[in-house]
Design an enzyme around this catalytic site. Structure first.
Site, PDB file in Angstrom:
ATOM      1  N   TYR A  23      -2.233 -16.020   1.439  1.00  0.00           N
ATOM      2  CA  TYR A  23      -3.078 -14.814   1.378  1.00  0.00           C
ATOM      3  C   TYR A  23      -4.549 -15.216   1.173  1.00  0.00           C
ATOM      4  O   TYR A  23      -5.435 -14.757   1.900  1.00  0.00           O
ATOM      5  CB  TYR A  23      -2.594 -13.904   0.241  1.00  0.00           C
TER       6      TYR A  23
ATOM      7  N   LYS B 229      -7.680 -14.638   3.802  1.00  0.00           N
ATOM      8  CA  LYS B 229      -8.875 -13.848   3.466  1.00  0.00           C
ATOM      9  C   LYS B 229     -10.144 -14.707   3.607  1.00  0.00           C
ATOM     10  O   LYS B 229     -11.193 -14.219   4.033  1.00  0.00           O
ATOM     11  CB  LYS B 229      -8.765 -13.290   2.037  1.00  0.00           C
TER      12      LYS B 229
HETATM   13  N1  LIG Z   1      -5.012  -5.375  -4.425  1.00  0.00           N
HETATM   14  C1  LIG Z   1      -5.688  -6.344  -5.035  1.00  0.00           C
HETATM   15  O1  LIG Z   1      -5.370  -6.754  -6.169  1.00  0.00           O
HETATM   16  C2  LIG Z   1      -6.907  -6.952  -4.365  1.00  0.00           C
HETATM   17  C3  LIG Z   1      -7.599  -7.950  -5.038  1.00  0.00           C
HETATM   18  C4  LIG Z   1      -8.715  -8.509  -4.427  1.00  0.00           C
HETATM   19  C5  LIG Z   1      -9.108  -8.079  -3.184  1.00  0.00           C
HETATM   20  N2  LIG Z   1      -8.396  -7.120  -2.542  1.00  0.00           N
HETATM   21  C6  LIG Z   1      -8.852  -6.694  -1.203  1.00  0.00           C
HETATM   22  O2  LIG Z   1      -9.294  -5.358  -1.303  1.00  0.00           O
HETATM   23  C7  LIG Z   1      -9.066  -4.680  -0.065  1.00  0.00           C
HETATM   24  C8  LIG Z   1      -8.297  -3.399  -0.305  1.00  0.00           C
HETATM   25  O3  LIG Z   1      -7.051  -3.727  -0.917  1.00  0.00           O
HETATM   26  P1  LIG Z   1      -5.990  -2.606  -1.339  1.00  0.00           P
HETATM   27  O4  LIG Z   1      -5.379  -3.045  -2.619  1.00  0.00           O
HETATM   28  O5  LIG Z   1      -6.590  -1.262  -1.230  1.00  0.00           O
HETATM   29  O6  LIG Z   1      -4.913  -2.816  -0.193  1.00  0.00           O
HETATM   30  P2  LIG Z   1      -3.655  -1.905   0.192  1.00  0.00           P
HETATM   31  O7  LIG Z   1      -3.470  -0.803  -0.799  1.00  0.00           O
HETATM   32  O8  LIG Z   1      -2.528  -2.849   0.452  1.00  0.00           O
HETATM   33  O9  LIG Z   1      -4.127  -1.231   1.558  1.00  0.00           O
HETATM   34  C9  LIG Z   1      -4.246  -1.963   2.721  1.00  0.00           C
HETATM   35  C10 LIG Z   1      -4.090  -0.998   3.877  1.00  0.00           C
HETATM   36  O10 LIG Z   1      -4.199  -1.753   5.102  1.00  0.00           O
HETATM   37  C11 LIG Z   1      -3.179  -1.287   5.980  1.00  0.00           C
HETATM   38  N3  LIG Z   1      -2.803  -2.253   6.995  1.00  0.00           N
HETATM   39  C12 LIG Z   1      -1.891  -3.253   6.902  1.00  0.00           C
HETATM   40  N4  LIG Z   1      -1.767  -3.866   8.082  1.00  0.00           N
HETATM   41  C13 LIG Z   1      -2.609  -3.248   8.950  1.00  0.00           C
HETATM   42  C14 LIG Z   1      -2.909  -3.412  10.323  1.00  0.00           C
HETATM   43  N5  LIG Z   1      -2.296  -4.339  11.070  1.00  0.00           N
HETATM   44  N6  LIG Z   1      -3.843  -2.600  10.869  1.00  0.00           N
HETATM   45  C15 LIG Z   1      -4.436  -1.641  10.155  1.00  0.00           C
HETATM   46  N7  LIG Z   1      -4.182  -1.415   8.860  1.00  0.00           N
HETATM   47  C16 LIG Z   1      -3.271  -2.223   8.257  1.00  0.00           C
HETATM   48  C17 LIG Z   1      -2.017  -1.011   5.037  1.00  0.00           C
HETATM   49  O11 LIG Z   1      -1.038  -0.223   5.697  1.00  0.00           O
HETATM   50  P3  LIG Z   1       0.509  -0.422   5.300  1.00  0.00           P
HETATM   51  O12 LIG Z   1       0.618   0.009   3.887  1.00  0.00           O
HETATM   52  O13 LIG Z   1       1.220   0.444   6.272  1.00  0.00           O
HETATM   53  O14 LIG Z   1       0.806  -1.889   5.462  1.00  0.00           O
HETATM   54  C18 LIG Z   1      -2.731  -0.288   3.908  1.00  0.00           C
HETATM   55  O15 LIG Z   1      -2.897   1.088   4.178  1.00  0.00           O
HETATM   56  C19 LIG Z   1      -8.354  -5.692   0.828  1.00  0.00           C
HETATM   57  O16 LIG Z   1      -9.297  -6.354   1.636  1.00  0.00           O
HETATM   58  C20 LIG Z   1      -7.760  -6.698  -0.154  1.00  0.00           C
HETATM   59  O17 LIG Z   1      -7.573  -7.963   0.430  1.00  0.00           O
HETATM   60  C21 LIG Z   1      -7.307  -6.538  -3.103  1.00  0.00           C
END
Ligand SMILES: NC(=O)c1ccc[n+]([C@@H]2O[C@H](COP(=O)([O-])OP(=O)(O)OC[C@H]3O[C@@H](n4cnc5c(N)ncnc54)[C@H](OP(=O)(O)O)[C@@H]3O)[C@@H](O)[C@H]2O)c1
Length: 294
Positions: free
Chosen positions: A124, A128
């Site tokens: 992951y 990223k």
């Molecule tokens: N969560 C954490 O702890 C964390 C920490 C640091 C950074 N981040 C970053 O912050 C950002 C937001 O994270 P989040 O926690 O809000 O993520 P999330 O809740 O997992 O949301 C990601 C979204 O992207 C969608 N997605 C997945 N595959 C896709 C595709 N092929 N095309 C279009 N959309 C797609 C997912 O749909 P499905 O649900 O249908 O797969 C989901 O709606 C991301 O860049 C993540 O890497 C997150």
């Protein structure tokens, strides 16, 4: 102001949709109708929507599953963002993208700054980091915000999981040897909206404003916490605890729990750059958590 938001159903995207409402018209898309790993669909969508700015909140975020679904994680987190950046650059549209503290290996003893060398220890984190690189190769007008330990009351975060465990178990063991910045998704959404608002009122084309500030910025809560500290505070701050049966949280070590992906032991991010560049403020993780839970 038309904003194309990619990833509408995610926890950050949800907060962005509500926070960006007064900033502009938000056109949001998500999988399966829109697939960021489909190059043609990206170009077609950017052309059809013709936004003033694109915000990519989509990602492949299952850290453990990424170890066995490397190709999929790379397509969504690395290739897709690069294609999106290229589509934006060809139409002079600026881009906001989100990355992660997991680009670092966690061996540093003081908070990571943007100039520290990434060295991801799981798929992951690698995907990223590649995403950051591919965006920077394709456009000179993108802000990449590195987030950490994101949570909200929606979605599958440590906070929502812990609240479920508290109803099921009397004793919960949580690791105290992973240190980071628990960050409320709403705080990230509001910081994004505040920065975008600065760009909108500046007397120059949006693309140029972003180009002058192009680069990576750390955007997290302030302070630092272990997962154990975080769990204790969730319990302290959550007001509706009638259904909880938990009566103690014990410390544990990462090595006691097998997970397919390694986690960086220390991934605290230093946010001085974003604070100085955009005159934003970074609130302490406990304040964000209290507000979120209450
Ligand atoms: N969560 C954490 O702890 C964390 C920490 C640091 C950074 N981040 C970053 O912050 C950002 C937001 O994270 P989040 O926690 O809000 O993520 P999330 O809740 O997992 O949301 C990601 C979204 O992207 C969608 N997605 C997945 N595959 C896709 C595709 N092929 N095309 C279009 N959309 C797609 C997912 O749909 P499905 O649900 O249908 O797969 C989901 O709606 C991301 O860049 C993540 O890497 C997150």
């Amino acid at each position: 102001m038309k904003i194309l938001l990619i990833g509408e159903k995610g926890q950050l995207a949800w907060e962005l949709i509500r926070t960006l409402m007064p900033v502009g018209e938000v056109v949001s898309v998500d999988y399966p109708q829109f697939d960021i790993s489909d190059k043609t669909q990206i170009a077609d969508t950017v052309k059809a929507v013709a936004p003033d700015i694109v915000i990519n909140a989509s990602a492949y975020t299952n850290v453990d599953l990424a170890e066995t679904e490397k190709e999929k994680a790379m397509a969504i987190n690395a290739d897709g963002p690069g294609w999106l950046a290229a589509a934006c650059a060809s139409k002079k549209i600026p881009l906001i993208h989100y990355s992660t503290d997991f680009v670092f290996d966690g061996t540093k003893k003081t908070p990571y700054v943007e100039t520290d060398q990434p060295n991801p220890i799981n798929v992951y984190g690698l995907s990223k980091w590649r995403g950051e690189q591919s965006i920077q190769q394709e456009t000179g007008s993108a802000l990449i915000f590195r987030l950490a330990w994101l949570y909200s009351m929606r979605g599958n975060s440590f906070v929502t999981k812990f609240l479920e465990w508290a109803k099921k178990y009397e004793t919960i063991r949580i690791v105290d040897d992973q240190i980071g910045n628990p960050t409320w998704a709403r705080f990230v959404a509001e910081a994004t909206a505040a920065i975008l608002s600065q760009a909108i009122i500046a007397e120059k084309p949006l693309y140029n404003w972003f180009a002058e500030r192009n680069g990576i910025y750390h955007l997290t809560s302030g302070g630092e916490a272990s997962r154990y500290d975080w769990a204790k505070r969730i319990l302290d701050f959550f007001p509706q605890n009638e259904n909880f049966i938990i009566n103690e949280i014990l410390t544990a070590k990462t090595i006691e729990f097998y997970t397919p992906a390694l986690r960086p032991p220390f991934s605290v991010l230093n946010c001085d750059r974003i604070v100085k560049s955009f005159n934003t403020s970074v609130t302490h993780w406990e304040n964000q958590l209290r507000l979120c839970l209450q």
